[in-house]
Design an enzyme around this catalytic site. Sequence first.
Site, mmCIF file in Angstrom:
data_model
loop_
_atom_site.group_PDB
_atom_site.id
_atom_site.type_symbol
_atom_site.label_atom_id
_atom_site.label_comp_id
_atom_site.label_asym_id
_atom_site.label_seq_id
_atom_site.Cartn_x
_atom_site.Cartn_y
_atom_site.Cartn_z
ATOM 1 N N ARG A 87 0.613 -1.599 -0.149
ATOM 2 C CA ARG A 87 -0.216 0.050 -0.432
ATOM 3 C C ARG A 87 0.800 1.252 -0.160
ATOM 4 N NH1 ARG A 87 -1.828 -4.029 3.912
ATOM 5 N NH2 ARG A 87 -4.773 -4.016 3.395
ATOM 6 N N HIS A 128 -4.230 2.788 -5.314
ATOM 7 C CA HIS A 128 -4.266 2.040 -4.752
ATOM 8 C C HIS A 128 -4.557 0.262 -5.934
ATOM 9 C CE1 HIS A 128 -5.130 -0.876 -1.673
ATOM 10 N NE2 HIS A 128 -6.453 -1.334 -1.600
ATOM 11 N N TYR A 167 -9.425 -8.490 -5.030
ATOM 12 C CA TYR A 167 -7.874 -8.079 -5.539
ATOM 13 C C TYR A 167 -7.922 -8.656 -6.423
ATOM 14 C CZ TYR A 167 -7.887 -4.007 -1.785
ATOM 15 O OH TYR A 167 -8.275 -2.861 -1.254
ATOM 16 N N ARG A 222 -1.874 -1.689 -7.046
ATOM 17 C CA ARG A 222 -1.318 -3.101 -5.970
ATOM 18 C C ARG A 222 -2.575 -3.939 -6.213
ATOM 19 N NH1 ARG A 222 -1.685 -4.995 -0.721
ATOM 20 N NH2 ARG A 222 -3.388 -5.380 0.858
ATOM 21 N N HIS A 276 -3.690 -9.914 2.826
ATOM 22 C CA HIS A 276 -4.784 -10.442 3.154
ATOM 23 C C HIS A 276 -4.901 -11.225 3.757
ATOM 24 C CE1 HIS A 276 -4.907 -8.058 -1.211
ATOM 25 N NE2 HIS A 276 -5.849 -7.550 -0.735
ATOM 26 N N LYS A 292 -2.055 -1.852 8.047
ATOM 27 C CA LYS A 292 -3.523 -1.486 7.964
ATOM 28 C C LYS A 292 -4.380 -3.023 8.991
ATOM 29 C CE LYS A 292 -8.332 -0.926 4.705
ATOM 30 N NZ LYS A 292 -8.487 -0.826 3.344
#
Length: 356
Positions: free
Chosen positions: A207, A300, A335, A303, A326, A232
Amino acid sequence: MATIVKTPSGTWKALIRKNGWPTTSKTFRTKRDASDWSRRVEDEMVRGVYIQRTASERMTIEQALKRYLAEVSPTKAPKTAQSEIGSAKKLIEKLGSYSLAALSAEVISEYRDKRLSERTRRKTPVSNNTVRLELALLSHLFNTAIREWGVGLSGNPLLNIRKPSPGAGRDRRLSASEEARLYAAVDAHANPFLGWIVRIAVETGMRSSEITGLRRDQVDIARRIVRLDDTKNGSSRLVPLSREATAVFKRALGHPIRPLDTDLIFFGEPGRDGKRRPYVFSKCWRALRAELGMSDLRFHDLRHEAVSRFVEAGLSDMQVSAISGHKSMQMLRRYTHLRAEDLVATIDELDERRRG
């Protein structure tokens, strides 16, 4: 037995004293209202289900959210805390005058539906995820008030509220020509940090906050890994570096113009307090993508691009999640977006193996 007396102002005050319970009182406009309330409260005390609601009736949503932002939000990641400020602002605007006791499931459902039908300044509807975050903040506010602040509430009114669906994940991928143009543009930028950050994002899937917050001791060039301590989702992880990413980090770490007052790899100018913080590139990123005709490309998305490339390279879901951080396979798949034309080639290879 409750004591009901008339006050000098003409209202009626009900006072209940019962062994094992705190003294409780409340003032009403009529004697009948005072009597009805007294009977209900005494009945709840007998059944052991009485909740002292005075605090929840006096504390408004605005007051509760301001306390939450002051006490709870600072314990979270900076980006989450900042996001909660925006969510709280909208909640206060629409629901701030309600008391905690008065905010019902019906009122919250109406708020949800009105928010989803609103249009933003860009004339686009408010996203499902925006409303989900607002409702999540409100729900955690109620849980905190009940469990930690001792506010008397019968329950969290958001538990049975239907949440907006998260929606489909973004499927924005970089074409080969777009990647070449993007790299050429960021390389031409006055500050080399921008080009290095963009390449690291595409190569590692980190990120933007993880990249700009990196310090020199987190990058191990010899082992070709980056150690992320503050992420995160709250979990640390090790990110392997490709040859390209390793070369980029070598250039960044060897940057000749490096001040002695910071250990950040990508540093900004000192603030008013004299401290240096991570390099902020959001403004120049927006200007650059507009010049390239890629206004729909978010940082983003790089990513997403990296994660999709990991899958296309043959890495397993577990391997990819270990790199990207994740926690659930469901979120990882949101994603990951594979190009159909690349899958055609893979299918052809499988057919050839079966026939061979």
